[in-house]
Write a protein that holds these residues in place. Structure first.
Motif, mmCIF file in Angstrom:
data_model
loop_
_atom_site.group_PDB
_atom_site.id
_atom_site.type_symbol
_atom_site.label_atom_id
_atom_site.label_comp_id
_atom_site.label_asym_id
_atom_site.label_seq_id
_atom_site.Cartn_x
_atom_site.Cartn_y
_atom_site.Cartn_z
ATOM 1 N N LEU A 278 0.851 -1.189 0.000
ATOM 2 C CA LEU A 278 0.000 0.000 0.000
ATOM 3 C C LEU A 278 0.889 1.242 0.000
ATOM 4 C CD1 LEU A 278 -2.887 1.170 0.215
ATOM 5 C CD2 LEU A 278 -2.575 1.167 2.706
ATOM 6 N N VAL A 279 0.709 2.107 -0.989
ATOM 7 C CA VAL A 279 1.580 3.269 -1.153
ATOM 8 C C VAL A 279 0.995 4.476 -0.438
ATOM 9 C CG1 VAL A 279 2.676 4.824 -2.810
ATOM 10 C CG2 VAL A 279 2.427 2.393 -3.351
ATOM 11 N N GLU A 280 1.740 5.048 0.494
ATOM 12 C CA GLU A 280 1.339 6.249 1.188
ATOM 13 C C GLU A 280 1.521 7.451 0.261
ATOM 14 O OE1 GLU A 280 3.813 4.216 1.983
ATOM 15 O OE2 GLU A 280 3.555 3.402 4.006
ATOM 16 N N ASP A 281 0.662 8.472 0.389
ATOM 17 C CA ASP A 281 0.910 9.676 -0.398
ATOM 18 C C ASP A 281 1.725 10.659 0.442
ATOM 19 O OD1 ASP A 281 -0.881 11.272 1.216
ATOM 20 O OD2 ASP A 281 -2.560 10.569 -0.004
ATOM 21 N N ALA A 282 2.254 11.684 -0.226
ATOM 22 C CA ALA A 282 3.188 12.604 0.435
ATOM 23 C C ALA A 282 2.545 13.320 1.612
ATOM 24 C CB ALA A 282 3.722 13.600 -0.586
ATOM 25 N N SER A 283 1.285 13.703 1.485
ATOM 26 C CA SER A 283 0.626 14.412 2.586
ATOM 27 C C SER A 283 0.445 13.511 3.797
ATOM 28 C CB SER A 283 -0.726 14.957 2.124
ATOM 29 O OG SER A 283 -1.586 13.911 1.692
ATOM 30 N N GLU A 284 0.170 12.229 3.559
ATOM 31 C CA GLU A 284 0.040 11.264 4.656
ATOM 32 C C GLU A 284 1.372 11.096 5.371
ATOM 33 O OE1 GLU A 284 -1.392 6.603 5.328
ATOM 34 O OE2 GLU A 284 -1.192 7.430 3.305
ATOM 35 N N PHE A 320 7.942 -0.072 -4.829
ATOM 36 C CA PHE A 320 9.119 0.569 -4.248
ATOM 37 C C PHE A 320 9.336 1.947 -4.876
ATOM 38 C CE2 PHE A 320 13.618 1.245 -5.507
ATOM 39 C CZ PHE A 320 14.108 1.694 -4.292
ATOM 40 N N GLU A 321 9.241 2.035 -6.178
ATOM 41 C CA GLU A 321 9.450 3.313 -6.859
ATOM 42 C C GLU A 321 8.385 4.333 -6.459
ATOM 43 O OE1 GLU A 321 9.816 2.704 -11.054
ATOM 44 O OE2 GLU A 321 11.260 1.057 -10.817
ATOM 45 N N GLU A 322 7.145 3.896 -6.316
ATOM 46 C CA GLU A 322 6.079 4.801 -5.904
ATOM 47 C C GLU A 322 6.307 5.323 -4.491
ATOM 48 O OE1 GLU A 322 2.002 3.570 -6.735
ATOM 49 O OE2 GLU A 322 2.811 2.023 -8.073
ATOM 50 N N LYS A 323 6.789 4.458 -3.608
ATOM 51 C CA LYS A 323 7.054 4.902 -2.235
ATOM 52 C C LYS A 323 8.212 5.895 -2.190
ATOM 53 C CE LYS A 323 5.134 0.914 0.231
ATOM 54 N NZ LYS A 323 4.451 1.423 1.427
#
Length: 334
Positions: A278-284, A320-323
């Motif tokens: 599950l990829v967290e977004d930057a604001s999270e 991994f790249e998205e994170k």
């Protein structure tokens, strides 16, 4: 005001294309594992893979770039596995999960190889960004390795600390050094051993010309979930610049330890999950940084390293790249 700097504890997943290419070059059996004397073709594949992961970090905007440790077949034990006077034997389960490593058995006096330093030098040529080095912590290495030479737990730990210190002395210019110490939580040292573990970390830290982070992660098997309070007290005596906490696995207990016992001037915040797709977004991620800093009551940090809680070799390359991209955008989200 706390300066937030984004980085990772390394141990990246090998890019998919490199997995296939290296499988063809090396094979999939024990004889194909990294030993430090790879062929030119294998070295070239790792060089191109390193260039790719360094580029991913730079493009993501991470403040501190790591080498990626793509050559580390044996996760944390790699620096020891490629050393002289070490035999790698049977396959051992890596903590409580489905990954395995070759058991490194120390059969003689340890001496540095410069293997990690060589990879860091290659990384320095690929980027103008500041570098962060990664090594296993001496206590964790003592728990994963087997002593067939020194004959005493204390002497073995001291020898491993000296070995890692001599490796760190060979590093090119790096800004930080993350010493990965999951065993401080997974199998916490008891009375006496906790002080020796801290002294071993201190030995490595004093040899490194860098800011040193003793990074702990996963749940504690010896306490209520966070780092054992006595282990932490001894760790605070070590000459490290920061302690790293796994706020994914346990944020409440770690926040309590910080508030109750204080902290170093800097801290590493493991706030991105290195084992979950599950990829967290930057604001999270930015909110998690804010929460952890706000809940360390009475502690003001000069620098907070926003990082992934664990090494990331568990993750598929795409996730991994998205994170990485989300982590690198933390400052913009703030």
């Amino acid at each position: 005001m706390t300066q937030v700097r984004s980085t990772t504890p390394g141990l990246f997943p090998v890019p998919d294309w490199a997995k296939d290419e290296l499988a063809n070059l090396k094979g999939r059996q024990k004889g194909g594992l990294v030993s430090g004397d790879e062929s030119a073709e294998i070295s070239d594949a790792y060089d191109r893979a390193r260039e790719e992961v360094v580029g991913l970090q730079t493009d993501a905007g991470l403040d501190l770039v790591v080498e990626g440790q793509l050559r580390w077949d044996d996760m944390l034990t790699h620096p020891l596995a490629v050393a002289d006077a070490v035999e790698t034997r049977g396959i051992v389960r890596y903590f409580d999960n489905n990954n395995f490593y070759r058991e490194p058995v120390v059969t003689g006096d340890l001496s540095a190889t410069g293997d990690v330093a060589t990879d860091l030098e290659a990384t320095a040529e690929l980027t103008d960004e500041s570098l962060s080095a990664v090594l296993p912590g001496p206590y964790t290495l003592s728990q994963l390795a087997t002593d067939d030479h020194y004959g005493d737990e204390s002497a073995f730990l001291s020898a491993l600390a000296d070995f890692l210190a001599s490796e760190a002395e060979r590093f090119p210019e790096v800004e930080t050094l993350f010493l990965l110490e999951p065993s401080l939580l997974e199998s916490p040292p008891g009375d006496g051993a906790d002080e020796r573990a801290s002294e071993a970390i201190d030995t490595v830290a004093q040899a490194a010309d860098a800011d040193v982070v003793a990074h702990t992660y996963w749940e504690s098997h010896g306490g209520d979930g966070g780092i054992d309070e006595k282990v932490y007290a001894h760790l605070m005596d070590a000459d490290v610049d920061a302690v790293g906490f796994d706020f994914v696995a346990n944020h409440e207990d770690n926040a309590y330890v910080l508030s109750e016992y204080g902290a170093k001037d800097d801290i590493a915040l493991g706030i991105v999950d290195g084992q979950n797709t599950l990829v967290e977004d930057a604001s999270e991620i930015a909110e998690r940084v804010e929460w952890t800093l706000d809940n360390a009551h009475g502690v003001d940090f000069e620098t907070a390293y926003a990082t992934i809680n664990t090494p990331t070799f568990y993750l598929p390359s795409g996730k991994f790249e998205e994170k990485l991209a989300a982590l690198g955008a933390v400052e913009r989200a703030e």
